[in-house]
Design a protein around this motif. Structure first.
Motif, PDB file in Angstrom:
ATOM      1  N   SER A  83      35.123   6.604  38.554  1.00  0.00           N
ATOM      2  CA  SER A  83      36.372   5.943  38.932  1.00  0.00           C
ATOM      3  C   SER A  83      36.510   4.576  38.263  1.00  0.00           C
ATOM      4  CB  SER A  83      36.472   5.800  40.453  1.00  0.00           C
ATOM      5  OG  SER A  83      35.403   5.020  40.956  1.00  0.00           O
ATOM      6  N   VAL A  84      35.402   3.845  38.111  1.00  0.00           N
ATOM      7  CA  VAL A  84      35.475   2.537  37.450  1.00  0.00           C
ATOM      8  C   VAL A  84      35.793   2.709  35.968  1.00  0.00           C
ATOM      9  CG1 VAL A  84      34.132   0.513  36.767  1.00  0.00           C
ATOM     10  CG2 VAL A  84      34.003   1.355  39.116  1.00  0.00           C
ATOM     11  N   VAL A  85      35.152   3.680  35.325  1.00  0.00           N
ATOM     12  CA  VAL A  85      35.446   3.948  33.915  1.00  0.00           C
ATOM     13  C   VAL A  85      36.908   4.375  33.744  1.00  0.00           C
ATOM     14  CG1 VAL A  85      34.949   5.480  31.964  1.00  0.00           C
ATOM     15  CG2 VAL A  85      33.071   4.510  33.304  1.00  0.00           C
ATOM     16  N   GLY A  86      37.381   5.219  34.644  1.00  0.00           N
ATOM     17  CA  GLY A  86      38.760   5.681  34.558  1.00  0.00           C
ATOM     18  C   GLY A  86      39.790   4.617  34.881  1.00  0.00           C
ATOM     19  N   SER A  87      39.363   3.533  35.536  1.00  0.00           N
ATOM     20  CA  SER A  87      40.291   2.472  35.958  1.00  0.00           C
ATOM     21  C   SER A  87      40.200   1.234  35.078  1.00  0.00           C
ATOM     22  CB  SER A  87      40.007   2.083  37.417  1.00  0.00           C
ATOM     23  OG  SER A  87      40.162   3.160  38.289  1.00  0.00           O
ATOM     24  N   ARG A  88      39.669   1.362  33.880  1.00  0.00           N
ATOM     25  CA  ARG A  88      39.498   0.183  33.013  1.00  0.00           C
ATOM     26  C   ARG A  88      40.822  -0.552  32.790  1.00  0.00           C
ATOM     27  NH1 ARG A  88      36.771   4.048  30.099  1.00  0.00           N
ATOM     28  NH2 ARG A  88      38.421   4.080  28.522  1.00  0.00           N
ATOM     29  N   LEU A  89      41.900   0.188  32.659  1.00  0.00           N
ATOM     30  CA  LEU A  89      43.206  -0.440  32.414  1.00  0.00           C
ATOM     31  C   LEU A  89      43.612  -1.317  33.586  1.00  0.00           C
ATOM     32  CD1 LEU A  89      45.735  -0.665  30.620  1.00  0.00           C
ATOM     33  CD2 LEU A  89      46.645   1.349  31.814  1.00  0.00           C
ATOM     34  N   SER A 194      47.360  -7.195  51.455  1.00  0.00           N
ATOM     35  CA  SER A 194      47.135  -8.617  51.200  1.00  0.00           C
ATOM     36  C   SER A 194      47.598  -9.060  49.819  1.00  0.00           C
ATOM     37  CB  SER A 194      45.640  -8.937  51.346  1.00  0.00           C
ATOM     38  OG  SER A 194      44.881  -8.216  50.391  1.00  0.00           O
ATOM     39  N   SER A 195      48.216  -8.150  49.069  1.00  0.00           N
ATOM     40  CA  SER A 195      48.608  -8.493  47.706  1.00  0.00           C
ATOM     41  C   SER A 195      49.902  -7.784  47.331  1.00  0.00           C
ATOM     42  CB  SER A 195      47.491  -8.102  46.727  1.00  0.00           C
ATOM     43  OG  SER A 195      47.909  -8.257  45.392  1.00  0.00           O
ATOM     44  N   ALA A 196      50.654  -8.387  46.428  1.00  0.00           N
ATOM     45  CA  ALA A 196      51.895  -7.783  45.934  1.00  0.00           C
ATOM     46  C   ALA A 196      51.674  -6.985  44.659  1.00  0.00           C
ATOM     47  CB  ALA A 196      52.936  -8.871  45.680  1.00  0.00           C
ATOM     48  N   GLU A 197      50.426  -6.776  44.257  1.00  0.00           N
ATOM     49  CA  GLU A 197      50.112  -6.052  43.020  1.00  0.00           C
ATOM     50  C   GLU A 197      50.453  -4.568  43.163  1.00  0.00           C
ATOM     51  OE1 GLU A 197      46.003  -6.870  42.877  1.00  0.00           O
ATOM     52  OE2 GLU A 197      45.441  -5.323  44.322  1.00  0.00           O
ATOM     53  N   PRO A 198      50.581  -3.847  42.046  1.00  0.00           N
ATOM     54  CA  PRO A 198      50.796  -2.396  42.111  1.00  0.00           C
ATOM     55  C   PRO A 198      49.670  -1.701  42.853  1.00  0.00           C
ATOM     56  CG  PRO A 198      51.214  -3.219  39.894  1.00  0.00           C
ATOM     57  CD  PRO A 198      50.619  -4.362  40.672  1.00  0.00           C
ATOM     58  N   LEU A 199      50.002  -0.608  43.521  1.00  0.00           N
ATOM     59  CA  LEU A 199      49.001   0.112  44.302  1.00  0.00           C
ATOM     60  C   LEU A 199      47.878   0.631  43.411  1.00  0.00           C
ATOM     61  CD1 LEU A 199      48.511   0.971  47.259  1.00  0.00           C
ATOM     62  CD2 LEU A 199      49.540   3.183  46.691  1.00  0.00           C
ATOM     63  N   ALA A 200      48.171   0.958  42.157  1.00  0.00           N
ATOM     64  CA  ALA A 200      47.131   1.446  41.254  1.00  0.00           C
ATOM     65  C   ALA A 200      46.066   0.386  41.004  1.00  0.00           C
ATOM     66  CB  ALA A 200      47.757   1.888  39.925  1.00  0.00           C
ATOM     67  N   GLY A 242      35.232  14.502  38.613  1.00  0.00           N
ATOM     68  CA  GLY A 242      36.459  14.389  39.405  1.00  0.00           C
ATOM     69  C   GLY A 242      36.989  12.976  39.474  1.00  0.00           C
ATOM     70  N   SER A 243      36.106  12.004  39.645  1.00  0.00           N
ATOM     71  CA  SER A 243      36.554  10.618  39.781  1.00  0.00           C
ATOM     72  C   SER A 243      37.062  10.049  38.465  1.00  0.00           C
ATOM     73  CB  SER A 243      35.410   9.746  40.309  1.00  0.00           C
ATOM     74  OG  SER A 243      34.303   9.778  39.416  1.00  0.00           O
ATOM     75  N   ARG A 244      36.599  10.621  37.358  1.00  0.00           N
ATOM     76  CA  ARG A 244      37.110  10.160  36.054  1.00  0.00           C
ATOM     77  C   ARG A 244      38.591  10.516  35.892  1.00  0.00           C
ATOM     78  NH1 ARG A 244      39.124   8.455  32.420  1.00  0.00           N
ATOM     79  NH2 ARG A 244      38.408   8.019  30.288  1.00  0.00           N
ATOM     80  N   LEU A 245      39.010  11.632  36.482  1.00  0.00           N
ATOM     81  CA  LEU A 245      40.400  12.073  36.390  1.00  0.00           C
ATOM     82  C   LEU A 245      41.306  11.375  37.398  1.00  0.00           C
ATOM     83  CD1 LEU A 245      39.834  15.930  36.020  1.00  0.00           C
ATOM     84  CD2 LEU A 245      40.429  14.304  34.208  1.00  0.00           C
ATOM     85  N   GLY A 246      40.739  10.963  38.547  1.00  0.00           N
ATOM     86  CA  GLY A 246      41.548  10.403  39.621  1.00  0.00           C
ATOM     87  C   GLY A 246      42.434   9.238  39.220  1.00  0.00           C
ATOM     88  N   PHE A 250      46.466   8.827  39.293  1.00  0.00           N
ATOM     89  CA  PHE A 250      47.022   7.820  40.193  1.00  0.00           C
ATOM     90  C   PHE A 250      48.110   7.000  39.500  1.00  0.00           C
ATOM     91  CE2 PHE A 250      47.430   4.381  43.089  1.00  0.00           C
ATOM     92  CZ  PHE A 250      46.867   4.783  44.289  1.00  0.00           C
ATOM     93  N   ARG A 251      47.856   6.594  38.251  1.00  0.00           N
ATOM     94  CA  ARG A 251      48.824   5.735  37.568  1.00  0.00           C
ATOM     95  C   ARG A 251      50.084   6.480  37.144  1.00  0.00           C
ATOM     96  NH1 ARG A 251      44.754   5.817  33.039  1.00  0.00           N
ATOM     97  NH2 ARG A 251      43.773   4.115  34.184  1.00  0.00           N
ATOM     98  N   ARG A 252      50.060   7.812  37.228  1.00  0.00           N
ATOM     99  CA  ARG A 252      51.219   8.611  36.819  1.00  0.00           C
ATOM    100  C   ARG A 252      52.055   9.085  38.004  1.00  0.00           C
ATOM    101  NH1 ARG A 252      47.749   8.913  32.758  1.00  0.00           N
ATOM    102  NH2 ARG A 252      48.489   9.353  30.632  1.00  0.00           N
ATOM    103  N   LEU A 253      51.536   8.938  39.227  1.00  0.00           N
ATOM    104  CA  LEU A 253      52.249   9.413  40.399  1.00  0.00           C
ATOM    105  C   LEU A 253      53.102   8.293  40.988  1.00  0.00           C
ATOM    106  CD1 LEU A 253      49.383  11.463  42.110  1.00  0.00           C
ATOM    107  CD2 LEU A 253      51.355  12.361  40.867  1.00  0.00           C
ATOM    108  N   PRO A 254      54.257   8.611  41.579  1.00  0.00           N
ATOM    109  CA  PRO A 254      55.090   7.578  42.210  1.00  0.00           C
ATOM    110  C   PRO A 254      54.369   6.925  43.373  1.00  0.00           C
ATOM    111  CG  PRO A 254      55.902   9.786  42.734  1.00  0.00           C
ATOM    112  CD  PRO A 254      54.855   9.956  41.680  1.00  0.00           C
ATOM    113  N   GLU A 255      54.492   5.600  43.478  1.00  0.00           N
ATOM    114  CA  GLU A 255      53.667   4.843  44.410  1.00  0.00           C
ATOM    115  C   GLU A 255      53.961   5.152  45.884  1.00  0.00           C
ATOM    116  OE1 GLU A 255      53.257   0.181  45.621  1.00  0.00           O
ATOM    117  OE2 GLU A 255      52.863   0.709  43.528  1.00  0.00           O
TER     118      GLU A 255
END
Length: 278
Positions: A83-89, A194-200, A242-246, A250-255
């Motif tokens: 999940s960390v590798v997949g969330s680098r962006l 606690s934050s206004a950032e995007p859910l992703a 599985g976590s690499r794909l998650g 996530f970033r492609r689905l509506p929030e």
């Protein structure tokens, strides 16, 4: 070091017979755990519900509940890496914040592991459904809570971590190290509120911070608890995939629908656990 009576009674007797009947994992059980690991990694990196798939799979493979619990925690390391590798962006620019929150979660995870090794599990299981339900409701009510948190954060000063969030991260870390089911839902709710950032972005930070709590608990269990390493390895390999794909999904689905779906899944799990404990 003196061991508690609960540790001697529940952990030590199963060190030499970790599965019922002292049977090893066969090929079909290994494959089933790997598949469950893929589902756990995907759901964990997206919704924080990894244990919904991995823990029952370990019980189905014949592991006693205590062994399944600690083995599940160790196996989640694979999901954390993926999940960390997949969330680098999403994690760009989040290093300082992630390290601060990760330190709190690590301290909490260590306390949670110590509690598991020294207290009866029934002492905490009774409140688990209510914690999961609370996190789910917070996700559903994210917007008004976030507006309130934003006003308080502006008064406290930019770049500072709100004290309530710090306390929540510490307590969620304790929970993750002790039991952990839907800990990701609780952590995502705390970060999102606690934050206004995007859910992703909140989800990516959640994966890294929760991984810190799981890692310290896993290290403790590796030396002090009856981990079934073959089962943990099968789950971890599946969880890595599985976590690499998650995060990609996530970033492609509506929030908004995604947030509501995670909250409803958490509420369903809370009801299930409450009924099982009744």
């Amino acid at each position: 070091m003196r061991q508690s009576s609960w540790t001697r009674r529940n952990l030590l007797p199963v060190r030499d017979g970790r599965r019922r009947g002292n049977e090893g994992l066969d090929a079909s059980s290994t494959l089933a755990l790997a598949v469950a690991g893929v589902a756990a990694g995907l759901s964990g990196s997206v919704a924080g519900l990894a244990s919904l798939f991995s823990y029952p799979a370990l019980l189905a493979a014949g592991l006693p509940p205590v062994v399944a619990n600690v083995t599940n925690t160790v196996s989640l390391f694979g999901s954390t890496v993926g999940s960390v590798v997949g969330s680098r962006l999403e994690l760009r620019g989040q290093l300082g914040r992630t390290l601060r929150l990760g330190a709190l979660a690590t301290a909490g995870g260590a306390c949670g592991a110590a509690l598991l090794l020294s207290t009866p599990p029934e002492a905490f299981e009774a409140v688990v459904p209510y914690l999961i339900a609370l996190g789910s409701v917070v996700l559903l009510a994210r917007e008004p809570i976030r507006r309130l948190a934003g006003r308080r954060a502006s008064r406290a000063g930019a770049g500072r971590t709100p004290v309530p969030l710090m306390g929540a991260i510490l307590l969620i870390g304790v929970y993750a190290g002790y039991f952990g089911a839907a800990a990701g839902v609780l952590l995502l709710a705390a970060l999102a509120a606690s934050s206004a950032e995007p859910l992703a972005v909140s989800n990516a930070v959640k994966n890294a911070v929760l991984g810190a709590a799981n890692l310290v608990a896993a290290l403790a269990y590796a030396f002090l608890a009856p981990v079934d390493w073959a089962a943990a390895a099968a789950l971890a390999v599946g969880g890595l995939a599985g976590s690499r794909l998650g995060p990609v999904l996530f970033r492609r689905l509506p929030e908004r629908p995604l947030r509501v779906g995670i909250a409803l899944a958490g509420l369903a799990l809370a009801v299930h656990l409450w009924l099982a404990a009744s």
